[in-house]
Design an enzyme around this catalytic site. Sequence first.
Site, PDB file in Angstrom:
ATOM      1  N   LYS A 189       0.789  -0.898   0.101  1.00 32.68           N
ATOM      2  CA  LYS A 189      -0.008  -0.603   0.092  1.00 32.68           C
ATOM      3  C   LYS A 189       0.618   0.926   0.185  1.00 32.68           C
ATOM      4  CE  LYS A 189      -3.920   1.476   2.540  1.00 32.68           C
ATOM      5  NZ  LYS A 189      -5.192   1.425   0.868  1.00 32.68           N
TER       6      LYS A 189
HETATM    7  N1  PPE Z   1      -7.928  -2.091  -2.806  1.00 32.80           N
HETATM    8  C1  PPE Z   1      -7.827  -0.959  -2.897  1.00 32.80           C
HETATM    9  C2  PPE Z   1      -6.712  -0.253  -4.069  1.00 32.80           C
HETATM   10  C3  PPE Z   1      -7.568  -0.243  -1.735  1.00 32.80           C
HETATM   11  O1  PPE Z   1      -7.138   1.412  -1.775  1.00 32.80           O
HETATM   12  C4  PPE Z   1      -7.871  -0.877  -0.578  1.00 32.80           C
HETATM   13  C5  PPE Z   1      -8.170   0.388   1.341  1.00 32.80           C
HETATM   14  C6  PPE Z   1      -8.404  -2.085  -0.615  1.00 32.80           C
HETATM   15  C7  PPE Z   1      -7.882  -2.719  -1.436  1.00 32.80           C
HETATM   16  C8  PPE Z   1      -9.467  -2.677   1.064  1.00 32.80           C
HETATM   17  O2  PPE Z   1      -8.097  -2.592   1.661  1.00 32.80           O
HETATM   18  P1  PPE Z   1      -8.435  -2.849   3.211  1.00 32.80           P
HETATM   19  O3  PPE Z   1      -9.174  -0.789   3.790  1.00 32.80           O
HETATM   20  O4  PPE Z   1      -7.242  -3.567   4.371  1.00 32.80           O
HETATM   21  O5  PPE Z   1     -10.240  -3.403   3.343  1.00 32.80           O
HETATM   22  N2  PPE Z   1      -8.352   2.016   0.746  1.00 32.80           N
HETATM   23  C9  PPE Z   1      -8.323   2.313   1.724  1.00 32.80           C
HETATM   24  C10 PPE Z   1      -8.285   3.875   1.414  1.00 32.80           C
HETATM   25  C11 PPE Z   1      -8.876   4.655   0.153  1.00 32.80           C
HETATM   26  C12 PPE Z   1      -8.386   6.237   0.287  1.00 32.80           C
HETATM   27  O6  PPE Z   1      -9.837   6.839  -0.331  1.00 32.80           O
HETATM   28  O7  PPE Z   1      -7.575   6.390   0.116  1.00 32.80           O
HETATM   29  C13 PPE Z   1      -9.314   2.297   2.533  1.00 32.80           C
HETATM   30  O8  PPE Z   1     -10.466   2.247   2.876  1.00 32.80           O
HETATM   31  O9  PPE Z   1      -8.878   3.170   3.705  1.00 32.80           O
END
Ligand code: PPE
Length: 304
Positions: free
Chosen positions: A159
Amino acid sequence: MPIEPTENIWMDGELVPWAEARIHVLTHSLHYGMGVFEGIRAYETERGPAVFRLTDHIERLFASARILMMEIPYTVEELVAAVKETVRVNGLASCYIRPIAFYGYGEMGLNTLPCEVHVAIACWPWGAYLGDDALTRGVRMKISSWSRHDHNTMPPAAKTTGNYVNSSLAKVEALKAGYDEAIMLNAAGFVSECTGENIFVARRDVLLTPPMAAGALEGITAHSVTTIARDLGLEVRSEFLARSDLYTAEEMFVCGTAAEVSAVNSVDDRPIPCPGPKTLAIADEFTRAVRGRVDAYKDWCEHV
Ligand code: PPE
């Protein structure tokens, strides 16, 4: 979505007033996108605010740093304690939490090895990410003209701040075209994920979600949702999906920390029944779990 300022931000071990949490314009990570971050939510529970799966999020932050060969100068336990402290001092019952580790001011050029690593943790109230009616009315999705970056270009398992160039290009394209969110296919044409959420599709009593190998982030919400769905008696499988699998879905939802569980009402203008019964059952259980109301998932709630 505008940020609502709170009192303090944790920066390198100190709590500083919100407005003073500043960095230099020549901060290394601002120039080259080599930062790692997390998005976490704290929810109001009977026993006060609890951070949902905090340790798992901090462990993923360290995994992202490891991929970049970035040495975070704290332990997982120290950052877990720092997040709790930040939520506590800001006095919020529920909030979104953003820890970030980045290379600071002092070095320029692409060699990150001599750069100093800084860590900051902010939190603020943040509402429904894909709109207040994302579960009831559902969101309109468009397959992006941008491909998900590949394992050998920008590792999607990390990330990193730089990875989100790809997501932002897709998000803005989708919004400009009148949709709510974009779906990213990888370079081979398989479904990977959305710009900030993982994807689940219901077909013939089975829930399918693309594997990490397809270019999806290993979502912590996706893991929670998978556990919940299995406990509700549903079969969940990780499988490569083609765009047609989305067009013919019986139900579809996306999930992430910010978006929580959001139903999908169409993909490329092909309507999908929404909100479907499986989506609603999972979303309902998730909503209770994050607030510490389901005994089986109480360990997910880390009280501050
Ligand atoms: N894929 C991506 C690309 C992603 O950024 C997130 C979280 C997820 C999947 C889901 O991951 P999880 O939060 O562990 O379930 N995206 C984060 C960032 C959003 C933003 O605008 O910045 C979030 O949901 O916090």
